[in-house]
Scaffold this motif. Sequence first.
Motif, PDB file in Angstrom:
ATOM      1  N   SER A  36       4.948   1.860   4.739  1.00  0.00           N
ATOM      2  CA  SER A  36       3.834   2.698   5.174  1.00  0.00           C
ATOM      3  C   SER A  36       3.613   2.552   6.668  1.00  0.00           C
ATOM      4  N   SER A  39      -1.812   3.727   6.732  1.00  0.00           N
ATOM      5  CA  SER A  39      -2.613   4.039   5.560  1.00  0.00           C
ATOM      6  C   SER A  39      -3.185   2.765   4.968  1.00  0.00           C
ATOM      7  N   ARG A  58      -3.194   9.693  -3.664  1.00  0.00           N
ATOM      8  CA  ARG A  58      -3.329   9.784  -2.209  1.00  0.00           C
ATOM      9  C   ARG A  58      -4.625  10.496  -1.830  1.00  0.00           C
ATOM     10  N   TRP A  74       5.047  11.790   1.289  1.00  0.00           N
ATOM     11  CA  TRP A  74       5.465  10.683   0.437  1.00  0.00           C
ATOM     12  C   TRP A  74       6.818  11.019  -0.174  1.00  0.00           C
ATOM     13  N   LEU A  83       5.798   6.230   2.943  1.00  0.00           N
ATOM     14  CA  LEU A  83       4.537   6.933   3.176  1.00  0.00           C
ATOM     15  C   LEU A  83       4.379   7.152   4.672  1.00  0.00           C
ATOM     16  N   GLU A  85       2.296   9.405   7.962  1.00  0.00           N
ATOM     17  CA  GLU A  85       1.197  10.239   8.441  1.00  0.00           C
ATOM     18  C   GLU A  85       1.565  10.804   9.797  1.00  0.00           C
ATOM     19  N   HIS A  98      -3.718   5.115  -0.077  1.00  0.00           N
ATOM     20  CA  HIS A  98      -2.851   5.281  -1.246  1.00  0.00           C
ATOM     21  C   HIS A  98      -3.131   4.177  -2.260  1.00  0.00           C
TER      22      HIS A  98
END
Length: 240
Positions: A36, A39, A58, A74, A83, A85, A98
């Motif tokens: 990730s 997150s 999510r 994802w 994951l 962003e 998440h």
Amino acid sequence: MVLGAALSACGASAADDDEPEHRAFDLPGASLTVDSDDSALEIVASDEQPEGEIAVTRWFQGTVAIGSDPKVTWSMDGDRLVLREKCSGVVADCSAKHRIVVPRGVAVTVESDDGSVRAEGFRDALAVRTKDGSVRVTDTSGPLELRSGDGSVRAEVSSPTVRARSGDGSLHLVLTAVPDRVESRSGDGSTTIELPRGSYRVDSSTGDGAEDVTVPRDDSSSHEVTARTGDGKLTVRTAN
């Protein structure tokens, strides 16, 4: 006016997402890596989760005043859950969370760049490494490795082996069963280790801070505790 409104708005919170997304991913083996970038993560091991599958929920909120619309993605790459962003531009404000549910019998490794990590329910090996964010682990009895570059680390577990490190943040370990080995290191922050009644082989030191070790010590004990702190109080005590 749009820019002015964005500048005065409160920070985004994933908790404000009233319609989270849900998805199941196939898990090909008995190990999972969660990768990730930005997150908050909640990871739960459950007997109710079907074997060979993980369930992910999510939550996401985000705005960008000037620039591309924010989004999260994802995907599963073998045994790696990725994951991501994307939130950049003028006055970019995004927040993601998440929740990942894995079946019992799966060993999990978490690799997080930015975001808090919470985990519970593990009977198998769990490793959590985050560059920036707090770590919390409960109800866990498998081998445990916890590391935060910038953030506090807390665990209340019955794991036989615990390795914990915080670069900048407090560290608090509560062992509810007599461990075989505990290793902790904190660069800047207090360290507290609470142990069940018993005798331990303790190796402790602090660079700049008080040291308070009150557990019964026995250099021949098979239960080892190593604790180091660079700047902060170090406490090793028997749990109440």
